[in-house]
Design a protein around this motif. Structure first.
Motif, short mmCIF file in Angstrom:
data_model
loop_
_atom_site.label_atom_id
_atom_site.label_comp_id
_atom_site.label_asym_id
_atom_site.label_seq_id
_atom_site.Cartn_x
_atom_site.Cartn_y
_atom_site.Cartn_z
N ASP A 11 11.11 1.42 -22.40
CA ASP A 11 12.40 2.09 -22.16
C ASP A 11 13.48 1.17 -21.62
OD1 ASP A 11 11.45 1.62 -19.63
OD2 ASP A 11 11.65 3.69 -18.91
N SER A 12 13.24 -0.13 -21.60
CA SER A 12 14.22 -1.02 -20.96
C SER A 12 15.51 -1.17 -21.75
CB SER A 12 13.60 -2.42 -20.74
OG SER A 12 13.47 -3.12 -21.95
N MET A 13 15.51 -0.82 -23.04
CA MET A 13 16.72 -0.98 -23.85
C MET A 13 17.44 0.35 -24.09
SD MET A 13 17.18 -4.14 -24.16
CE MET A 13 18.52 -4.13 -25.36
N ILE A 14 17.02 1.42 -23.44
CA ILE A 14 17.74 2.69 -23.49
C ILE A 14 19.12 2.49 -22.85
CG2 ILE A 14 17.80 5.03 -22.54
CD1 ILE A 14 14.77 5.13 -22.77
N PRO A 15 20.21 2.97 -23.46
CA PRO A 15 20.30 3.92 -24.57
C PRO A 15 20.50 3.28 -25.94
CG PRO A 15 22.44 3.71 -23.54
CD PRO A 15 21.51 2.80 -22.78
N SER A 16 20.39 1.96 -26.05
CA SER A 16 20.58 1.32 -27.35
C SER A 16 19.35 1.47 -28.23
CB SER A 16 20.90 -0.17 -27.17
OG SER A 16 22.10 -0.33 -26.44
N LEU A 17 18.17 1.28 -27.64
CA LEU A 17 16.92 1.38 -28.38
C LEU A 17 15.95 2.24 -27.59
CD1 LEU A 17 16.43 -2.39 -29.34
CD2 LEU A 17 17.39 -0.59 -30.78
N TYR A 18 15.20 3.07 -28.31
CA TYR A 18 14.24 3.97 -27.67
C TYR A 18 12.82 3.62 -28.08
CZ TYR A 18 17.93 7.05 -25.92
OH TYR A 18 19.00 7.55 -25.25
N ASP A 19 11.88 4.07 -27.25
CA ASP A 19 10.47 3.90 -27.55
C ASP A 19 10.16 4.47 -28.93
OD1 ASP A 19 7.73 3.23 -26.75
OD2 ASP A 19 7.40 5.39 -26.67
N CYS A 20 9.45 3.71 -29.73
CA CYS A 20 9.03 4.05 -31.11
C CYS A 20 10.12 3.83 -32.16
CB CYS A 20 8.52 5.49 -31.21
SG CYS A 20 6.97 5.75 -30.31
N ASP A 21 11.29 3.36 -31.76
CA ASP A 21 12.29 2.97 -32.76
C ASP A 21 11.74 1.83 -33.62
OD1 ASP A 21 14.20 4.77 -32.00
OD2 ASP A 21 15.57 3.30 -31.08
N THR A 22 12.16 1.80 -34.87
CA THR A 22 11.90 0.65 -35.73
C THR A 22 13.18 -0.16 -35.82
OG1 THR A 22 10.23 1.80 -37.05
CG2 THR A 22 11.25 -0.13 -38.04
N ILE A 23 13.09 -1.43 -35.48
CA ILE A 23 14.27 -2.29 -35.55
C ILE A 23 14.10 -3.31 -36.66
CG2 ILE A 23 15.04 -2.00 -33.18
CD1 ILE A 23 13.52 -4.50 -32.41
N PHE A 24 15.22 -3.69 -37.27
CA PHE A 24 15.22 -4.66 -38.36
C PHE A 24 15.84 -5.95 -37.83
CE2 PHE A 24 14.84 -0.54 -40.19
CZ PHE A 24 14.02 -0.71 -41.29
#
Length: 213
Positions: A119-132
């Motif tokens: 959760d350290s990148m919330i609100p930009s990235l969330y747990d289980c997000d797939t990033i490219f």
């Protein structure tokens, strides 16, 4: 010839030709040595095409409605802990072209996907997000998000340069304190080829679960 240019042994090359599972680092070097895209080498997707000049009179194949992108089998840690990942091992993510933005479609040859954990990148990235991640885009643009490799761990963090030349490694969640790498150490990091920390590439897009906001 290919072995010399790619720095991959003939024995390893022979194994790949006989159906052994590709290692992503080897595949990238072999693709560059042969003048083809990584996408074409791994999946035979000719929409990316061979890099060398071709007869323009040859009819181009129809573009598939979906694309296949290499995906790390490990996770990128977004937190204090790290998720051990074999950074040379990958699976495949198949996704329809119609859901991908132009920036992703234009960089298919150098993309890898990875799952975010933490959760350290919330609100930009969330747990289980797939990033490219664009593996050819490793030059630091202040304020951009990158995937980093630390030995066999993958991390996702925001990188910025300070006015003194120090490298700031930060999270978007205020519960996590930023880390600062001195200018001298940051310079050494790049001069030594990233050992023991290297930039895998810049995050250019995320794909998350509906309602994860």
């Amino acid at each position: 010839m290919v072995a010399d240019l790619s720095k991959v042994s003939k024995t390893t090359l022979s194994g790949y030709m006989n159906g052994n599972e590709w290692k992503l680092g080897h595949a990238d070097r072999i693709a560059n040595a042969c003048g083809v895209s990584l996408q074409w080498l791994l999946f035979g997707d000719s929409s990316d095409g061979i890099k060398s000049n071709q007869d323009q009179s040859i009819e181009k194949p129809k573009i598939s409605n979906s694309v296949s992108i290499p995906q790390y089998t490990g996770n990128a840690s977004a937190g204090n802990g790290s998720y051990v990942a074999n950074v040379d091992s990958y699976a495949v993510i198949n996704i329809g072209r119609d859901v991908l933005p132009p920036i992703v479609l234009s960089r298919l040859a150098s993309l890898v996907a990875v799952t975010v954990r933490g959760d350290s990148m919330i609100p930009s990235l969330y747990d289980c997000d797939t990033i490219f991640v664009d593996t050819k885009d490793c030059e630091i643009i202040t304020g951009s998000v990158y995937v980093l490799r630390r030995d066999t761990d993958l991390l996702v963090k925001r990188l910025s340069w300070s006015v003194t030349g120090d490298l700031i490694v930060s999270s978007d969640n205020p519960l996590y304190k930023p880390e600062q790498i001195s200018a001298a150490k940051a310079r050494q990091l790049f001069e030594d080829g990233g050992f023991p920390i290297a930039i895998v590439g810049r995050v250019i897009w995320r794909m998350g679960i509906m309602g994860a906001r």
